[in-house]
Design a protein around this motif. Structure first.
Motif, PDB file in Angstrom:
ATOM      1  N   ALA A   1      -6.507  10.733   2.551  1.00 34.09           N
ATOM      2  CA  ALA A   1      -6.301   9.618   1.624  1.00 34.09           C
ATOM      3  C   ALA A   1      -5.118   9.890   0.709  1.00 34.09           C
ATOM      4  CB  ALA A   1      -7.568   9.376   0.810  1.00 34.09           C
ATOM      5  N   VAL A   2      -5.032  11.131   0.204  1.00 40.89           N
ATOM      6  CA  VAL A   2      -3.927  11.500  -0.678  1.00 40.89           C
ATOM      7  C   VAL A   2      -2.596  11.396   0.068  1.00 40.89           C
ATOM      8  CG1 VAL A   2      -2.898  13.377  -2.009  1.00 40.89           C
ATOM      9  CG2 VAL A   2      -5.375  12.994  -2.097  1.00 40.89           C
ATOM     10  N   LEU A   3      -2.558  11.883   1.311  1.00 41.36           N
ATOM     11  CA  LEU A   3      -1.329  11.813   2.097  1.00 41.36           C
ATOM     12  C   LEU A   3      -0.945  10.365   2.400  1.00 41.36           C
ATOM     13  CD1 LEU A   3      -1.927  14.745   4.626  1.00 41.36           C
ATOM     14  CD2 LEU A   3      -0.397  14.719   2.645  1.00 41.36           C
ATOM     15  N   ALA A   4      -1.947   9.532   2.717  1.00 39.61           N
ATOM     16  CA  ALA A   4      -1.663   8.129   3.028  1.00 39.61           C
ATOM     17  C   ALA A   4      -1.099   7.402   1.819  1.00 39.61           C
ATOM     18  CB  ALA A   4      -2.939   7.438   3.523  1.00 39.61           C
ATOM     19  N   VAL A   5      -1.710   7.628   0.639  1.00 34.12           N
ATOM     20  CA  VAL A   5      -1.208   6.985  -0.583  1.00 34.12           C
ATOM     21  C   VAL A   5       0.192   7.492  -0.912  1.00 34.12           C
ATOM     22  CG1 VAL A   5      -1.555   6.756  -3.071  1.00 34.12           C
ATOM     23  CG2 VAL A   5      -3.501   6.563  -1.520  1.00 34.12           C
ATOM     24  N   GLY A   6       0.405   8.806  -0.749  1.00 36.13           N
ATOM     25  CA  GLY A   6       1.734   9.360  -1.009  1.00 36.13           C
ATOM     26  C   GLY A   6       2.790   8.778  -0.095  1.00 36.13           C
ATOM     27  N   LEU A   7       2.448   8.631   1.188  1.00 42.70           N
ATOM     28  CA  LEU A   7       3.380   8.036   2.146  1.00 42.70           C
ATOM     29  C   LEU A   7       3.675   6.585   1.785  1.00 42.70           C
ATOM     30  CD1 LEU A   7       4.987   8.140   4.788  1.00 42.70           C
ATOM     31  CD2 LEU A   7       2.877   7.545   6.008  1.00 42.70           C
ATOM     32  N   ALA A   8       2.624   5.825   1.420  1.00 38.98           N
ATOM     33  CA  ALA A   8       2.815   4.418   1.051  1.00 38.98           C
ATOM     34  C   ALA A   8       3.712   4.290  -0.169  1.00 38.98           C
ATOM     35  CB  ALA A   8       1.459   3.760   0.790  1.00 38.98           C
ATOM     36  N   LEU A   9       3.482   5.139  -1.170  1.00 38.64           N
ATOM     37  CA  LEU A   9       4.316   5.095  -2.372  1.00 38.64           C
ATOM     38  C   LEU A   9       5.761   5.457  -2.051  1.00 38.64           C
ATOM     39  CD1 LEU A   9       1.914   6.764  -4.977  1.00 38.64           C
ATOM     40  CD2 LEU A   9       2.543   4.346  -4.819  1.00 38.64           C
ATOM     41  N   GLY A  10       5.946   6.432  -1.150  1.00 39.28           N
ATOM     42  CA  GLY A  10       7.300   6.802  -0.767  1.00 39.28           C
ATOM     43  C   GLY A  10       8.031   5.685  -0.058  1.00 39.28           C
ATOM     44  N   VAL A  11       7.336   4.990   0.841  1.00 37.21           N
ATOM     45  CA  VAL A  11       7.950   3.871   1.557  1.00 37.21           C
ATOM     46  C   VAL A  11       8.308   2.747   0.604  1.00 37.21           C
ATOM     47  CG1 VAL A  11       7.521   2.071   3.270  1.00 37.21           C
ATOM     48  CG2 VAL A  11       6.830   4.429   3.746  1.00 37.21           C
ATOM     49  N   VAL A  12       7.377   2.435  -0.326  1.00 42.52           N
ATOM     50  CA  VAL A  12       7.647   1.372  -1.296  1.00 42.52           C
ATOM     51  C   VAL A  12       8.835   1.731  -2.178  1.00 42.52           C
ATOM     52  CG1 VAL A  12       6.722   0.189  -3.327  1.00 42.52           C
ATOM     53  CG2 VAL A  12       5.281   0.510  -1.325  1.00 42.52           C
ATOM     54  N   ARG A  13       8.897   2.994  -2.579  1.00 45.03           N
ATOM     55  CA  ARG A  13      10.012   3.445  -3.416  1.00 45.03           C
ATOM     56  C   ARG A  13      11.334   3.317  -2.673  1.00 45.03           C
ATOM     57  NH1 ARG A  13      11.839   3.948  -8.523  1.00 45.03           N
ATOM     58  NH2 ARG A  13      13.331   5.668  -8.710  1.00 45.03           N
ATOM     59  N   ALA A  14      11.343   3.716  -1.402  1.00 41.57           N
ATOM     60  CA  ALA A  14      12.563   3.635  -0.614  1.00 41.57           C
ATOM     61  C   ALA A  14      12.987   2.182  -0.403  1.00 41.57           C
ATOM     62  CB  ALA A  14      12.355   4.326   0.735  1.00 41.57           C
ATOM     63  N   CYS A  15      12.022   1.311  -0.116  1.00 46.31           N
ATOM     64  CA  CYS A  15      12.348  -0.101   0.106  1.00 46.31           C
ATOM     65  C   CYS A  15      12.877  -0.749  -1.164  1.00 46.31           C
ATOM     66  CB  CYS A  15      11.105  -0.845   0.605  1.00 46.31           C
ATOM     67  SG  CYS A  15      10.602  -0.403   2.287  1.00 46.31           S
ATOM     68  N   SER A  16      12.271  -0.412  -2.303  1.00 51.14           N
ATOM     69  CA  SER A  16      12.729  -1.008  -3.562  1.00 51.14           C
ATOM     70  C   SER A  16      14.137  -0.535  -3.931  1.00 51.14           C
ATOM     71  CB  SER A  16      11.755  -0.658  -4.688  1.00 51.14           C
ATOM     72  OG  SER A  16      11.722   0.738  -4.911  1.00 51.14           O
ATOM     73  N   ARG A  17      14.506   0.645  -3.446  1.00 51.39           N
ATOM     74  CA  ARG A  17      15.835   1.189  -3.761  1.00 51.39           C
ATOM     75  C   ARG A  17      16.895   0.660  -2.801  1.00 51.39           C
ATOM     76  NH1 ARG A  17      17.372   7.644  -4.439  1.00 51.39           N
ATOM     77  NH2 ARG A  17      19.589   7.333  -4.931  1.00 51.39           N
ATOM     78  N   TRP A  18      16.558   0.603  -1.515  1.00 49.62           N
ATOM     79  CA  TRP A  18      17.540   0.207  -0.498  1.00 49.62           C
ATOM     80  C   TRP A  18      17.519  -1.291  -0.198  1.00 49.62           C
ATOM     81  CZ3 TRP A  18      15.356   4.713   2.844  1.00 49.62           C
ATOM     82  CH2 TRP A  18      15.830   5.941   2.331  1.00 49.62           C
ATOM     83  N   LEU A  19      16.382  -1.930  -0.419  1.00 45.99           N
ATOM     84  CA  LEU A  19      16.266  -3.373  -0.155  1.00 45.99           C
ATOM     85  C   LEU A  19      15.715  -4.070  -1.396  1.00 45.99           C
ATOM     86  CD1 LEU A  19      14.647  -3.125   3.399  1.00 45.99           C
ATOM     87  CD2 LEU A  19      17.049  -3.607   2.884  1.00 45.99           C
ATOM     88  N   PRO A  20      16.449  -4.052  -2.488  1.00 46.47           N
ATOM     89  CA  PRO A  20      15.934  -4.645  -3.733  1.00 46.47           C
ATOM     90  C   PRO A  20      15.810  -6.165  -3.603  1.00 46.47           C
ATOM     91  CG  PRO A  20      18.249  -4.089  -3.961  1.00 46.47           C
ATOM     92  CD  PRO A  20      17.818  -3.528  -2.628  1.00 46.47           C
ATOM     93  N   THR A  21      14.805  -6.695  -4.246  1.00 45.62           N
ATOM     94  CA  THR A  21      14.600  -8.144  -4.270  1.00 45.62           C
ATOM     95  C   THR A  21      14.476  -8.599  -5.716  1.00 45.62           C
ATOM     96  OG1 THR A  21      12.206  -7.849  -4.063  1.00 45.62           O
ATOM     97  CG2 THR A  21      13.455  -8.175  -2.025  1.00 45.62           C
TER      98      THR A  21
END
Length: 228
Positions: A9-29
């Motif tokens: 669960a910790v790894l899944a949440v960490g991965l999700a947060l990392g993906v969201v962070r990357a998307c918000s940085r590279w694909l800002p809306t």
């Protein structure tokens, strides 16, 4: 280490947060006017579902508690709309918007479900027509009057994954808003208030413990629970 180990669960949440962070940085809306970005993001995290309770209490919490928080966020958003409507709240427009948002998709889902039941039943009636008509009406009413088997088909609820119970809670909230609006000084006509009172009475009759609404369906004895 099993699949329900908290580390996953910790790894899944960490991965999700990392993906969201990357998307918000590279694909800002750009934020949409009138939207609460933090709440929208939280609603995305809470959109989980399960078929049965897992052996891990952590994963059970992630499933059931997220549904409860989802309902709380929905209530917050609509009560905030009531509070912001200083010049009067457009009840007709509001309910029309709710109908257009929920009814078409739900009607399609019900049509497909009834088709599956008919095919699995071999296009044969195993119950009296009036009984089948009552069962169909219960499903079409967003399960607000309960729901169960259709034509005796034991897998009826599995066609929709058993999640329509949440729509009944949603409609009870919408219908109760005129009475909640009175507390905020947002007057509604007599008919919306009567409908709201009837909705709350039905909810109280079906679930006496309204102070703590369950985050899980209350199914009949013929099938197990299935929650979002």
């Amino acid at each position: 280490m099993g699949p329900t180990d908290p580390l996953f669960a910790v790894l899944a949440v960490g991965l999700a947060l990392g993906v969201v962070r990357a998307c918000s940085r590279w694909l800002p809306t750009a934020p949409t006017a009138g939207r609460n970005a933090a709440i929208d993001g939280l609603r995305g995290y809470l959109a989980s579902r399960q078929w049965t309770a897992p052996p891990s209490r952590l994963f059970t919490h992630c499933g059931e508690s997220s549904v409860t928080l989802f309902f709380m966020i929905t209530a917050f958003l609509f009560v905030r709309k009531l509070h912001a409507a200083r010049g009067g709240f457009g009840w007709g427009e509001f309910f029309l918007g709710r109908v257009l948002r929920l009814v078409p998709a739900y009607a399609l889902a019900m049509g497909l479900m009834f088709a599956v039941v008919a095919v699995e039943s071999g296009w044969t009636l195993f119950e009296p027509k009036r009984v089948v008509a009552r069962e169909v009406a219960q499903w079409l009413a967003f399960s607000m009057a309960g729901y169960g088997l259709v034509n005796g088909f034991g897998g009826t609820h599995l066609v929709t994954a058993g999640v329509v119970w949440s729509l009944a809670c949603e409609w009870h909230l919408y219908l109760a808003l005129p009475l909640l609006g009175l507390i905020l000084g947002r007057r509604a006509g007599a008919l919306p208030c009567l409908v709201a009172a009837a909705s709350l009475a039905l909810a109280a009759w079906q679930q006496p413990h309204l102070a703590v609404m369950p985050a899980q369906a209350a199914p009949g004895p013929e099938h197990p629970a299935a929650s979002l």
